[in-house]
Design a protein around this motif. Structure first.
Motif, PDB file in Angstrom:
ATOM      1  N   ASN A 115      99.185  72.363  29.686  1.00  0.00           N
ATOM      2  CA  ASN A 115      97.899  71.843  29.228  1.00  0.00           C
ATOM      3  C   ASN A 115      97.950  70.389  28.769  1.00  0.00           C
ATOM      4  OD1 ASN A 115      96.281  74.434  29.274  1.00  0.00           O
ATOM      5  ND2 ASN A 115      97.958  75.047  27.911  1.00  0.00           N
ATOM      6  N   HIS A 116      99.117  69.748  28.897  1.00  0.00           N
ATOM      7  CA  HIS A 116      99.295  68.382  28.404  1.00  0.00           C
ATOM      8  C   HIS A 116      98.923  68.301  26.918  1.00  0.00           C
ATOM      9  CE1 HIS A 116      99.842  67.162  32.583  1.00  0.00           C
ATOM     10  NE2 HIS A 116      98.718  67.806  32.867  1.00  0.00           N
ATOM     11  N   SER A 117      99.384  69.273  26.169  1.00  0.00           N
ATOM     12  CA  SER A 117      99.016  69.400  24.760  1.00  0.00           C
ATOM     13  C   SER A 117      99.777  68.390  23.902  1.00  0.00           C
ATOM     14  CB  SER A 117      99.323  70.811  24.256  1.00  0.00           C
ATOM     15  OG  SER A 117      98.827  71.783  25.142  1.00  0.00           O
ATOM     16  N   ASP A 118      99.090  67.839  22.924  1.00  0.00           N
ATOM     17  CA  ASP A 118      99.744  67.021  21.910  1.00  0.00           C
ATOM     18  C   ASP A 118     100.266  67.883  20.764  1.00  0.00           C
ATOM     19  OD1 ASP A 118      99.325  64.550  23.169  1.00  0.00           O
ATOM     20  OD2 ASP A 118      97.305  64.401  22.341  1.00  0.00           O
ATOM     21  N   VAL A 119      99.614  69.032  20.523  1.00  0.00           N
ATOM     22  CA  VAL A 119     100.003  69.939  19.443  1.00  0.00           C
ATOM     23  C   VAL A 119      99.902  71.363  19.968  1.00  0.00           C
ATOM     24  CG1 VAL A 119      99.601  70.671  17.056  1.00  0.00           C
ATOM     25  CG2 VAL A 119      98.997  68.338  17.748  1.00  0.00           C
ATOM     26  N   LEU A 154      97.564  74.457   8.233  1.00  0.00           N
ATOM     27  CA  LEU A 154      97.846  73.027   8.097  1.00  0.00           C
ATOM     28  C   LEU A 154      99.295  72.749   7.708  1.00  0.00           C
ATOM     29  CD1 LEU A 154      94.570  71.751   6.376  1.00  0.00           C
ATOM     30  CD2 LEU A 154      95.198  71.695   8.790  1.00  0.00           C
ATOM     31  N   ALA A 155     100.168  73.741   7.824  1.00  0.00           N
ATOM     32  CA  ALA A 155     101.609  73.491   7.663  1.00  0.00           C
ATOM     33  C   ALA A 155     102.123  72.822   8.939  1.00  0.00           C
ATOM     34  CB  ALA A 155     102.346  74.796   7.401  1.00  0.00           C
ATOM     35  N   PRO A 156     103.209  72.051   8.867  1.00  0.00           N
ATOM     36  CA  PRO A 156     103.651  71.271  10.032  1.00  0.00           C
ATOM     37  C   PRO A 156     104.520  72.047  11.015  1.00  0.00           C
ATOM     38  CG  PRO A 156     105.051  70.772   8.172  1.00  0.00           C
ATOM     39  CD  PRO A 156     104.005  71.743   7.663  1.00  0.00           C
ATOM     40  N   HIS A 157     104.635  73.358  10.842  1.00  0.00           N
ATOM     41  CA  HIS A 157     105.542  74.137  11.686  1.00  0.00           C
ATOM     42  C   HIS A 157     104.916  74.354  13.054  1.00  0.00           C
ATOM     43  CE1 HIS A 157     106.068  75.610   7.374  1.00  0.00           C
ATOM     44  NE2 HIS A 157     107.019  74.729   7.592  1.00  0.00           N
ATOM     45  N   LYS A 158     104.891  73.290  13.848  1.00  0.00           N
ATOM     46  CA  LYS A 158     104.231  73.285  15.139  1.00  0.00           C
ATOM     47  C   LYS A 158     105.027  72.413  16.101  1.00  0.00           C
ATOM     48  CE  LYS A 158      99.735  73.584  12.814  1.00  0.00           C
ATOM     49  NZ  LYS A 158     100.329  73.853  11.495  1.00  0.00           N
ATOM     50  N   LEU A 159     104.683  72.524  17.366  1.00  0.00           N
ATOM     51  CA  LEU A 159     105.284  71.660  18.382  1.00  0.00           C
ATOM     52  C   LEU A 159     104.379  70.454  18.576  1.00  0.00           C
ATOM     53  CD1 LEU A 159     107.698  71.789  20.558  1.00  0.00           C
ATOM     54  CD2 LEU A 159     105.852  72.309  22.182  1.00  0.00           C
ATOM     55  N   PHE A 164     103.010  61.089  21.255  1.00  0.00           N
ATOM     56  CA  PHE A 164     101.736  61.109  20.553  1.00  0.00           C
ATOM     57  C   PHE A 164     101.930  60.695  19.097  1.00  0.00           C
ATOM     58  CE2 PHE A 164      99.410  64.113  17.662  1.00  0.00           C
ATOM     59  CZ  PHE A 164      98.189  63.469  17.665  1.00  0.00           C
ATOM     60  N   LEU A 165     102.945  61.242  18.433  1.00  0.00           N
ATOM     61  CA  LEU A 165     103.206  60.874  17.039  1.00  0.00           C
ATOM     62  C   LEU A 165     103.549  59.396  16.918  1.00  0.00           C
ATOM     63  CD1 LEU A 165     105.353  63.926  15.819  1.00  0.00           C
ATOM     64  CD2 LEU A 165     102.875  63.581  15.615  1.00  0.00           C
ATOM     65  N   ASP A 166     104.349  58.885  17.852  1.00  0.00           N
ATOM     66  CA  ASP A 166     104.749  57.475  17.788  1.00  0.00           C
ATOM     67  C   ASP A 166     103.576  56.546  18.069  1.00  0.00           C
ATOM     68  OD1 ASP A 166     107.316  58.252  17.198  1.00  0.00           O
ATOM     69  OD2 ASP A 166     108.078  58.028  19.241  1.00  0.00           O
ATOM     70  N   GLU A 167     102.790  56.872  19.075  1.00  0.00           N
ATOM     71  CA  GLU A 167     101.656  56.007  19.420  1.00  0.00           C
ATOM     72  C   GLU A 167     100.633  55.944  18.296  1.00  0.00           C
ATOM     73  OE1 GLU A 167     100.249  57.771  22.990  1.00  0.00           O
ATOM     74  OE2 GLU A 167     101.976  57.111  24.184  1.00  0.00           O
ATOM     75  N   ARG A 168     100.446  57.050  17.600  1.00  0.00           N
ATOM     76  CA  ARG A 168      99.461  57.099  16.517  1.00  0.00           C
ATOM     77  C   ARG A 168     100.050  56.703  15.172  1.00  0.00           C
ATOM     78  NH1 ARG A 168      94.405  57.429  18.816  1.00  0.00           N
ATOM     79  NH2 ARG A 168      94.484  58.839  20.599  1.00  0.00           N
ATOM     80  N   GLY A 169     101.354  56.433  15.146  1.00  0.00           N
ATOM     81  CA  GLY A 169     102.001  56.068  13.894  1.00  0.00           C
ATOM     82  C   GLY A 169     101.967  57.175  12.866  1.00  0.00           C
ATOM     83  N   LEU A 170     102.054  58.414  13.320  1.00  0.00           N
ATOM     84  CA  LEU A 170     101.951  59.562  12.421  1.00  0.00           C
ATOM     85  C   LEU A 170     103.302  59.839  11.763  1.00  0.00           C
ATOM     86  CD1 LEU A 170      99.639  61.894  14.509  1.00  0.00           C
ATOM     87  CD2 LEU A 170      99.181  61.034  12.222  1.00  0.00           C
ATOM     88  N   ARG A 171     103.324  59.701  10.464  1.00  0.00           N
ATOM     89  CA  ARG A 171     104.495  60.003   9.660  1.00  0.00           C
ATOM     90  C   ARG A 171     104.012  60.676   8.366  1.00  0.00           C
ATOM     91  NH1 ARG A 171     106.334  59.021  13.897  1.00  0.00           N
ATOM     92  NH2 ARG A 171     108.187  57.770  14.433  1.00  0.00           N
ATOM     93  N   VAL A 185      99.082  66.983   9.188  1.00  0.00           N
ATOM     94  CA  VAL A 185      98.528  67.822  10.242  1.00  0.00           C
ATOM     95  C   VAL A 185      97.045  67.529  10.454  1.00  0.00           C
ATOM     96  CG1 VAL A 185      98.068  70.206  10.938  1.00  0.00           C
ATOM     97  CG2 VAL A 185     100.265  69.608   9.902  1.00  0.00           C
ATOM     98  N   THR A 186      96.304  67.254   9.377  1.00  0.00           N
ATOM     99  CA  THR A 186      94.893  66.909   9.532  1.00  0.00           C
ATOM    100  C   THR A 186      94.733  65.654  10.386  1.00  0.00           C
ATOM    101  OG1 THR A 186      94.255  67.936   7.431  1.00  0.00           O
ATOM    102  CG2 THR A 186      92.796  66.235   8.303  1.00  0.00           C
ATOM    103  N   LYS A 187      95.534  64.643  10.118  1.00  0.00           N
ATOM    104  CA  LYS A 187      95.491  63.426  10.937  1.00  0.00           C
ATOM    105  C   LYS A 187      95.849  63.733  12.392  1.00  0.00           C
ATOM    106  CE  LYS A 187      96.802  60.215   7.208  1.00  0.00           C
ATOM    107  NZ  LYS A 187      97.870  59.284   6.750  1.00  0.00           N
ATOM    108  N   ALA A 188      96.843  64.593  12.591  1.00  0.00           N
ATOM    109  CA  ALA A 188      97.250  64.940  13.957  1.00  0.00           C
ATOM    110  C   ALA A 188      96.142  65.697  14.690  1.00  0.00           C
ATOM    111  CB  ALA A 188      98.535  65.768  13.927  1.00  0.00           C
ATOM    112  N   TYR A 189      95.553  66.671  14.036  1.00  0.00           N
ATOM    113  CA  TYR A 189      94.459  67.425  14.659  1.00  0.00           C
ATOM    114  C   TYR A 189      93.351  66.488  15.130  1.00  0.00           C
ATOM    115  CZ  TYR A 189      95.950  72.155  13.115  1.00  0.00           C
ATOM    116  OH  TYR A 189      96.601  73.356  12.937  1.00  0.00           O
TER     117      TYR A 189
END
Length: 556
Positions: A115-119, A154-159, A164-171, A185-189
């Protein structure tokens, strides 16, 4: 060295003896064509966690990598360090106390690749603890954030797709130790192009430690929780536009963050902190709280919001105290007042002119719960076939049953078509245990004639799910029927009505009642004829068999 498909990130601090099972679950994965690396960051452990990590790294070179660092004070630092060193196309965050199912990574990667999923959320399993389950009813290739229940996880236990994380600067925010995972996780969603759910595989086993050292839901510092709520609101404003998705994110943050922080711990704060927190919440309410969100809140949440917006400090403390005593069962639930077809919970200051809190804050009409029970499913023979008889009761919790009116609803599973069937009052000999005496009026019986159920026509073939509507005092509720049963209540055996065969059964999992309606077998048709006609048919068929030189045809 080629990049692995997935990097499993483990931040570990004093995680023994749980760490051993955690690491075993990683090295025992069945990745198929995919490759794995495990990157573990020891955050200054003092209980032997560092040595156990080194032992696994020595035993599994090329698979397990270990970084040792001084204690950072929280999980964000180790996770960010690992993200900076990860080489996998995907990353998965695994807590050192928990472990993976044997096929978890392969199945989640399959889902992401397809599905080309980011999460990707893999199904959670609680080990001596509760975990979110509402979003795992079925696999979902693409989640609709406006309606999905993934907001409850909203726990981070996900793939996550690492690019995607690098491009969005998600840390992870390292300056907070409470709620950092919820913020991440909210920012990632809100920024992901595709979110998927894998419900058909047990992926993540959340383990409750004996010392409960991994349970942070208590939030020792309540003021930090209010601060996290403010950051969440700011992130939602930045990463979403006004509309259904933003409303879903705001609803989760108000209900599961800011307003829930007005818990029993709130009165323990200094008065200056209490007033600062109320001002902080008022700021967010003024900016984001809409009538549409208010309508989706529970009555306590609406009361908290009103008190915060209007500076009702004393009233807020009394409401919190009332709720604390109610939940600890030191105080009965508030009385339910029915007025004009609406139901209100009589929490403190209800219709008290001194506080000026509007009735709408106490409205629980949308929160009413239905109490019902299936007592019997019986097949009753009639001249032309049979009817299915159901017996039971239905009531609305905490609302006296007066002028009862129940109604069965059959819903065709294939297309959602509905058939409404009346019931007949059948007063219970005694009220159900713990109920008021007038609940004896909640009993009913219903007879379903399949040949006439659809406005006088036969019921179409298919699986029909059974619902029960309950009405009293201008209020109404509805839910699937049959999950709660009387002792010894069993599904009736199949029967036939006209040209239709019906098989009642209970669904897997919830145990609700459904009816499987099919065409009746032709070979059994004579059993539904009157005896005189059956005898005549056998005599004629028997004579025909002798004339043709064959054997006489008897009972089928």
């Amino acid at each position: 060295m080629s990049e692995p498909t997935v990097t499993v990130v483990i931040g570990a601090y004093n995680a023994m003896p749980y760490l051993t099972r955690c690491l075993e679950s990683v090295v025992e994965q069945s990745p198929g064509a995919y490759t794995i690396e495990c990157l573990a960051v020891d955050d200054g452990s003092t209980d032997g966690t560092d040595k156990e990590l080194d032992r696994f790294a020595a035993g599994h070179p090329g698979l397990v990598r270990v970084v040792h660092q001084p204690n950072s004070g929280g999980p964000s630092g180790p996770r960010n360090v690992a993200l900076g060193l990860a080489r996998g196309r995907y990353v998965f965050f695994l807590d050192a106390d928990d472990h993976l199912g044997p096929h978890a990574l392969r199945r989640m990667i399959d889902m992401a690749e397809r599905n080309h999923s980011d999460v990707v959320l893999g199904k959670y399993v609680g080990v001596d603890c509760n975990v979110p389950t509402s979003m795992f009813e079925a696999d979902q290739d693409v989640v609709d954030l406006a309606t999905s229940r993934v907001w409850n996880a909203l726990a981070p236990h996900k793939l996550f797709r690492r690019s995607f994380l690098d491009e969005r600067g998600l840390r992870f925010d390292e300056d907070i130790r409470i709620g950092e995972d919820r913020l991440f996780v909210t920012k990632a969603y809100l920024q992901a192009s595709t979110i998927s759910v894998l419900a058909s595989e047990d992926c993540y086993y959340k383990v409750k430690r004996d010392d409960q050292g991994n349970i942070t839901s208590g939030f020792s510092d309540l003021m930090k929780r209010f601060e996290v709520g403010r950051r969440l609101m700011a992130a939602i404003a930045v990463h979403s536009e006004p509309g259904p998705v933003r409303d879903a994110a705001l609803l989760r943050t108000f209900r599961g963050g800011l307003l829930d922080s007005f818990s029993w711990r709130f009165p323990l704060l200094d008065e200056s902190d209490r007033r600062e927190a109320m001002d902080m919440v008022k700021e967010q309410l003024d900016a984001f709280y809409t009538p549409e969100l208010d309508a989706r809140m529970t009555a306590p949440h609406r009361l908290f919001a009103h008190c915060a917006r209007h500076g009702l400090h004393r009233e807020l403390l009394e409401i919190i105290e009332f709720l604390k005593e109610e939940r600890s069962r030191r105080r009965p639930a508030p009385a339910v007042i029915v007025d004009g077809g609406r139901a209100y919970a009589a929490y403190p200051y209800f219709r008290d002119g001194t506080a000026g809190i509007p009735d709408s804050c106490y409205d629980i009409t949308g929160e009413l719960r239905q109490d019902d029970r299936l007592d019997a499913v019986e097949w009753r023979r009639i001249r032309r076939g049979g009817v299915l008889r159901l017996r039971g009761y239905g009531r609305i919790e905490n609302v006296p049953t007066t002028e009862p009116a129940t109604e069965l609803v059959l819903r065709l599973r294939d297309d959602g078509r509905e058939v409404r069937l009346p019931t007949r009052p059948a007063p219970l000999p005694d009220a159900a245990p713990g109920h008021a005496l007038d609940d004896a009026l909640a009993g009913f019986t219903a007879e379903i004639d399949l040949t006439r159920a659809l406005d006088g026509a036969p019921l179409p073939k298919g699986v029909w799910d059974v619902y029960l509507n309950v009405r009293t005092q201008g209020l109404s509720t509805r839910r699937r029927f049959g999950a709660r049963k009387a002792d010894g209540a069993a599904a009736a055996t199949g029967g036939r009505s006209g040209g239709l065969q019906v098989k009642p059964y209970y669904t897997l999992g919830y145990g609700n009642l459904s009816l499987d309606v099919t065409a009746a077998s032709r070979g059994r048709r004579e059993k539904w004829l009157p005896k005189r006609l059956r005898r005549q048919m056998r005599r004629r068929l028997g004579g025909l068999g002798r004339r043709l030189g064959g054997r006489s045809l008897g009972r089928s």
